[in-house]
Design a protein around this motif. Structure first.
Motif, PDB file in Angstrom:
ATOM      1  N   VAL A  23       0.889  -1.166   0.000  1.00  0.00           N
ATOM      2  CA  VAL A  23       0.000   0.000   0.000  1.00  0.00           C
ATOM      3  C   VAL A  23       0.929   1.219   0.000  1.00  0.00           C
ATOM      4  CG1 VAL A  23      -1.955   1.142   1.092  1.00  0.00           C
ATOM      5  CG2 VAL A  23      -1.658  -1.333   1.358  1.00  0.00           C
ATOM      6  N   ALA A  24       1.358   1.600  -1.180  1.00  0.00           N
ATOM      7  CA  ALA A  24       2.444   2.566  -1.330  1.00  0.00           C
ATOM      8  C   ALA A  24       2.109   3.978  -0.845  1.00  0.00           C
ATOM      9  CB  ALA A  24       2.881   2.619  -2.794  1.00  0.00           C
ATOM     10  N   GLU A  25       0.872   4.360  -0.841  1.00  0.00           N
ATOM     11  CA  GLU A  25       0.520   5.741  -0.532  1.00  0.00           C
ATOM     12  C   GLU A  25       0.317   6.025   0.952  1.00  0.00           C
ATOM     13  OE1 GLU A  25      -2.701   6.837  -3.074  1.00  0.00           O
ATOM     14  OE2 GLU A  25      -1.619   6.260  -4.857  1.00  0.00           O
ATOM     15  N   MET A  26       0.485   5.035   1.809  1.00  0.00           N
ATOM     16  CA  MET A  26       0.355   5.284   3.250  1.00  0.00           C
ATOM     17  C   MET A  26       1.491   6.201   3.692  1.00  0.00           C
ATOM     18  SD  MET A  26      -0.675   1.642   4.971  1.00  0.00           S
ATOM     19  CE  MET A  26       0.862   0.838   4.546  1.00  0.00           C
ATOM     20  N   HIS A  27       1.162   7.207   4.508  1.00  0.00           N
ATOM     21  CA  HIS A  27       2.216   8.114   4.950  1.00  0.00           C
ATOM     22  C   HIS A  27       2.116   8.530   6.415  1.00  0.00           C
ATOM     23  CE1 HIS A  27      -1.038  10.640   3.401  1.00  0.00           C
ATOM     24  NE2 HIS A  27      -0.706  11.455   4.358  1.00  0.00           N
ATOM     25  N   CYS A  28       1.192   7.938   7.176  1.00  0.00           N
ATOM     26  CA  CYS A  28       1.090   8.290   8.596  1.00  0.00           C
ATOM     27  C   CYS A  28       0.467   7.126   9.373  1.00  0.00           C
ATOM     28  CB  CYS A  28       0.272   9.562   8.764  1.00  0.00           C
ATOM     29  SG  CYS A  28      -1.484   9.331   8.443  1.00  0.00           S
ATOM     30  N   THR A  48      -3.666  -9.200  11.080  1.00  0.00           N
ATOM     31  CA  THR A  48      -3.176  -8.236  10.097  1.00  0.00           C
ATOM     32  C   THR A  48      -2.109  -7.380  10.749  1.00  0.00           C
ATOM     33  OG1 THR A  48      -5.351  -8.094   9.101  1.00  0.00           O
ATOM     34  CG2 THR A  48      -3.820  -6.361   8.544  1.00  0.00           C
ATOM     35  N   LYS A  49      -0.995  -7.197  10.048  1.00  0.00           N
ATOM     36  CA  LYS A  49       0.063  -6.309  10.508  1.00  0.00           C
ATOM     37  C   LYS A  49       0.368  -5.336   9.371  1.00  0.00           C
ATOM     38  CE  LYS A  49       4.723  -6.163  12.315  1.00  0.00           C
ATOM     39  NZ  LYS A  49       5.909  -6.925  12.654  1.00  0.00           N
ATOM     40  N   VAL A  50       0.260  -4.053   9.669  1.00  0.00           N
ATOM     41  CA  VAL A  50       0.519  -3.035   8.659  1.00  0.00           C
ATOM     42  C   VAL A  50       1.672  -2.178   9.152  1.00  0.00           C
ATOM     43  CG1 VAL A  50      -0.448  -1.129   7.330  1.00  0.00           C
ATOM     44  CG2 VAL A  50      -1.930  -3.030   8.017  1.00  0.00           C
ATOM     45  N   THR A  51       2.689  -2.030   8.324  1.00  0.00           N
ATOM     46  CA  THR A  51       3.890  -1.306   8.710  1.00  0.00           C
ATOM     47  C   THR A  51       4.089  -0.105   7.797  1.00  0.00           C
ATOM     48  OG1 THR A  51       4.858  -3.411   9.371  1.00  0.00           O
ATOM     49  CG2 THR A  51       6.357  -1.540   9.158  1.00  0.00           C
ATOM     50  N   LEU A  52       4.204   1.052   8.413  1.00  0.00           N
ATOM     51  CA  LEU A  52       4.373   2.288   7.645  1.00  0.00           C
ATOM     52  C   LEU A  52       5.733   2.333   6.950  1.00  0.00           C
ATOM     53  CD1 LEU A  52       3.150   4.997   6.886  1.00  0.00           C
ATOM     54  CD2 LEU A  52       4.148   5.949   8.972  1.00  0.00           C
ATOM     55  N   GLU A  53       6.790   1.892   7.627  1.00  0.00           N
ATOM     56  CA  GLU A  53       8.136   1.964   7.079  1.00  0.00           C
ATOM     57  C   GLU A  53       8.267   1.182   5.769  1.00  0.00           C
ATOM     58  OE1 GLU A  53       7.514   1.163  10.318  1.00  0.00           O
ATOM     59  OE2 GLU A  53       7.961   3.169  11.059  1.00  0.00           O
ATOM     60  N   THR A  54       7.674   0.004   5.736  1.00  0.00           N
ATOM     61  CA  THR A  54       7.766  -0.818   4.529  1.00  0.00           C
ATOM     62  C   THR A  54       6.570  -0.619   3.599  1.00  0.00           C
ATOM     63  OG1 THR A  54       6.658  -2.673   5.600  1.00  0.00           O
ATOM     64  CG2 THR A  54       9.075  -2.609   5.718  1.00  0.00           C
ATOM     65  N   LYS A  55       5.534   0.018   4.130  1.00  0.00           N
ATOM     66  CA  LYS A  55       4.273   0.227   3.397  1.00  0.00           C
ATOM     67  C   LYS A  55       3.661  -1.106   2.954  1.00  0.00           C
ATOM     68  CE  LYS A  55       5.550   4.883   1.958  1.00  0.00           C
ATOM     69  NZ  LYS A  55       5.039   5.519   3.124  1.00  0.00           N
ATOM     70  N   LEU A  56       3.775  -2.088   3.849  1.00  0.00           N
ATOM     71  CA  LEU A  56       3.239  -3.420   3.580  1.00  0.00           C
ATOM     72  C   LEU A  56       2.192  -3.801   4.606  1.00  0.00           C
ATOM     73  CD1 LEU A  56       6.507  -5.420   2.782  1.00  0.00           C
ATOM     74  CD2 LEU A  56       4.818  -4.562   1.136  1.00  0.00           C
ATOM     75  N   ALA A  57       1.184  -4.506   4.137  1.00  0.00           N
ATOM     76  CA  ALA A  57       0.197  -5.129   5.019  1.00  0.00           C
ATOM     77  C   ALA A  57       0.384  -6.639   4.886  1.00  0.00           C
ATOM     78  CB  ALA A  57      -1.208  -4.724   4.599  1.00  0.00           C
ATOM     79  N   VAL A  58       0.573  -7.307   6.017  1.00  0.00           N
ATOM     80  CA  VAL A  58       0.729  -8.759   6.028  1.00  0.00           C
ATOM     81  C   VAL A  58      -0.517  -9.333   6.696  1.00  0.00           C
ATOM     82  CG1 VAL A  58       2.132 -10.704   6.768  1.00  0.00           C
ATOM     83  CG2 VAL A  58       3.227  -8.523   6.159  1.00  0.00           C
ATOM     84  N   THR A  77     -10.385   2.416   2.126  1.00  0.00           N
ATOM     85  CA  THR A  77      -9.651   3.413   2.915  1.00  0.00           C
ATOM     86  C   THR A  77      -9.159   4.573   2.048  1.00  0.00           C
ATOM     87  OG1 THR A  77      -7.518   2.321   2.636  1.00  0.00           O
ATOM     88  CG2 THR A  77      -8.866   1.632   4.521  1.00  0.00           C
ATOM     89  N   GLY A  78      -9.344   4.446   0.746  1.00  0.00           N
ATOM     90  CA  GLY A  78      -8.889   5.485  -0.174  1.00  0.00           C
ATOM     91  C   GLY A  78      -7.532   5.216  -0.784  1.00  0.00           C
ATOM     92  N   TYR A  79      -6.982   4.046  -0.522  1.00  0.00           N
ATOM     93  CA  TYR A  79      -5.665   3.684  -1.047  1.00  0.00           C
ATOM     94  C   TYR A  79      -5.791   2.547  -2.044  1.00  0.00           C
ATOM     95  CZ  TYR A  79      -4.230   6.316   3.009  1.00  0.00           C
ATOM     96  OH  TYR A  79      -4.102   7.305   3.929  1.00  0.00           O
ATOM     97  N   GLU A  80      -4.784   2.429  -2.870  1.00  0.00           N
ATOM     98  CA  GLU A  80      -4.700   1.302  -3.796  1.00  0.00           C
ATOM     99  C   GLU A  80      -3.672   0.322  -3.256  1.00  0.00           C
ATOM    100  OE1 GLU A  80      -6.471   0.750  -6.608  1.00  0.00           O
ATOM    101  OE2 GLU A  80      -7.594   2.619  -6.312  1.00  0.00           O
TER     102      GLU A  80
END
Length: 91
Positions: A23-28, A48-58, A77-80
Motif C-alpha cells: 500500500v504505497a501511498e500510506m504516509h502516517c 493483520t500487521k501493517v507497517t508504515l516503514e515498509t508500506k506493507l500489510a501482512v 480506505t482510499g488507497y490502492e
C-alpha cells in the motif's frame, strides 16, 4: 477417493495463507490504522500487521479469499493496494 477427501477435509477447512499487500501511498499512522481495520473486517482474516516503514500489510487468513476481496478492503480506505506475495502456511 472418498476416504482421501474425508482425510483431507479438515486440512482444507483450516488451511491458512499469508498475503502481503503493498500500500504505497500510506504516509502516517492513521493510514496504517485505517488499512489494518479494513483488512481485519474481511471475513476469514485472522491477523493483520501493517507497517508504515515498509508500506506493507501482512494478512493471515483462511485459505481461499481472493485477491479482489483484499484489494477492495484496502480501497475502502482510499488507497490502492497491490498483492506482492501469497503463500500457504503450515500448521
Amino acid at each position: 477417493m472418498k476416504k482421501w477427501l474425508i482425510l483431507l477435509l479438515p486440512l482444507m477447512l483450516f488451511a491458512k495463507e499469508e498475503v502481503v499487500i503493498k500500500v504505497a501511498e500510506m504516509h502516517c499512522p492513521m493510514c496504517t490504522t485505517a488499512v489494518k481495520k479494513a483488512l481485519k473486517s474481511v471475513e476469514g482474516v485472522e491477523n493483520t500487521k501493517v507497517t508504515l516503514e515498509t508500506k506493507l500489510a501482512v494478512v493471515t487468513a483462511k485459505d481461499g479469499i481472493d485477491d479482489k476481496t483484499f484489494l477492495e478492503a484496502v480501497k475502502t480506505t482510499g488507497y490502492e493496494g497491490v498483492i506482492v506475495t501469497r503463500h500457504h502456511l503450515k500448521d
